[in-house]
Scaffold this active site. Structure first.
Site, PDB file in Angstrom:
ATOM      1  N   LYS A 113       0.735  -0.987   0.155  1.00  0.00           N
ATOM      2  CA  LYS A 113       0.089   0.023  -0.163  1.00  0.00           C
ATOM      3  C   LYS A 113       0.761   1.207  -0.199  1.00  0.00           C
ATOM      4  CE  LYS A 113      -4.194  -0.100   2.297  1.00  0.00           C
ATOM      5  NZ  LYS A 113      -4.763  -0.012   3.888  1.00  0.00           N
TER       6      LYS A 113
HETATM    7  C1  E4P Z   1      -8.363   0.330   3.857  1.00  0.00           C
HETATM    8  O1  E4P Z   1      -7.481   0.164   3.305  1.00  0.00           O
HETATM    9  C2  E4P Z   1      -8.211   1.621   4.857  1.00  0.00           C
HETATM   10  O2  E4P Z   1      -7.220   1.765   5.341  1.00  0.00           O
HETATM   11  C3  E4P Z   1      -9.526   1.636   5.807  1.00  0.00           C
HETATM   12  O3  E4P Z   1     -10.756   1.166   5.113  1.00  0.00           O
HETATM   13  C4  E4P Z   1      -9.464   2.900   6.169  1.00  0.00           C
HETATM   14  O4  E4P Z   1     -10.747   3.030   6.975  1.00  0.00           O
HETATM   15  P1  E4P Z   1     -11.353   4.343   8.015  1.00  0.00           P
HETATM   16  O5  E4P Z   1     -11.612   5.343   7.453  1.00  0.00           O
HETATM   17  O6  E4P Z   1     -12.509   3.757   8.739  1.00  0.00           O
HETATM   18  O7  E4P Z   1      -9.967   4.426   8.770  1.00  0.00           O
END
Ligand code: E4P
Length: 296
Positions: A113
């Site tokens: 990522k």
């Molecule tokens: C996924 O890859 C993200 O990091 C995640 O969905 C973030 O979600 P949030 O906005 O609830 O922190």
């Protein structure tokens, strides 16, 4: 258990292998998993180490992250496990790339990522050229997704782009519209980027993703459990998603923009205040465990 696997791949958004196992037995499968620094900081073992006053170095924290994803890796299907590189607002693409290359060796089904910034996409560009799988996170605008398309061209495995639905909803904009707009824009492309709807907060948003046939959706265990409590039902043909704020007001629609995917990726505007805030939040959560450990 889900009787029929939907077209949309289901990923668990979390940092606890026990949670992944729980969801797997509830639904019958888990296609993949996404992790991030906030979710790893919330892992029960990490929390326990902090509470016991153990001083965790950056290297130890890395080892902890590795051990967590190694437990999750065999539990999931072909959507893989997304592992996030450390990045603050000054981290260079070379620094991200060095970490991404290392993390990619941790498990056989890793997706690295990178943040949806100029430096993040530079790192992603080289990563895909080297055969690494990537997931571009913290995407809040269609223009950013257009840049992801250009930067990841030539990738062997599909690249993922993660539009953050819930965080747009939080400020009154309809995050599901962004997912829809990116899907529509990518129809003119070659299909090498898959849309991974992220930051999902409700069963309704999950159902909207199924109804739209989004490629992948990453969902916190508690939302998947709420869906299971409703019988794991799939949306009917007449399902109509209505984006509303916490107090029931209609969310602001996000209009579609005509963008040319063949333009160089660097020519798109990558700046978005929520991407900046997201990076700051991840850094704070990453450092929280270290600082608390140091104080103890
Ligand atoms: C996924 O890859 C993200 O990091 C995640 O969905 C973030 O979600 P949030 O906005 O609830 O922190």
């Amino acid at each position: 258990m889900l009787k029929q696997k939907p077209k949309t791949k289901i990923l668990v958004d979390g940092g606890d292998p026990a949670e992944t196992e729980r969801i797997k037995s509830l639904i019958g499968f888990v296609d993949g998993q996404t992790t991030n620094p906030t979710l790893i900081a919330k892992n029960p073992e990490v929390q326990q180490r902090i509470a016991s006053g153990h001083k965790m170095s950056v290297e130890e924290q890395h080892e902890e992250y590795k051990s967590i994803v190694r437990k999750i890796s065999p539990l999931v299907g072909d959507a893989g496990v997304s592992i996030e590189v450390f990045s603050d607002l000054n981290t260079t693409s070379d620094q991200m790339l060095a970490e991404g290359r290392q993390m990619f060796t941790w498990i056989p089904n890793a997706y690295i990522k990178y943040p949806c910034t100029h430096e993040g996409l530079k790192a992603a560009r080289t990563s895909v050229q080297e055969g690494l799988r990537v997931n571009i996170t913290l995407c809040f605008a269609q223009e950013q997704a257009a840049a992801v398309y250009g930067a990841t061209q030539g990738t062997k495995a599909p690249a993922y782009v993660s539009p953050f639905v819930g965080r747009l909803d939080d400020r009154g904009e309809d995050g599901i519209d962004l997912v829809k707009n990116i899907q529509r824009m990518y129809k003119a492309g070659d299909g090498h980027v898959h849309v991974l709807a992220a930051s999902i907060r409700s069963v309704d948003q999950l159902l909207a993703c199924f109804a739209m046939g989004v490629d992948l959706v990453t969902v916190p265990a508690k939302v998947l459990e709420a869906w299971a409590a409703k019988g794991l039902t799939m949306p009917q043909a007449d399902f109509n998603y209505r984006g509303v704020t916490a107090d029931g007001k209609a969310l602001q629609p996000i209009p579609y923009r005509e963008l040319d995917l063949s333009k160089p990726w660097e020519s798109f505007d990558l700046k978005h205040d929520l991407t900046t805030k997201g990076i700051e939040r991840f850094v704070a959560d990453f450092e929280k465990t270290l600082k608390q450990a140091r104080v103890a």
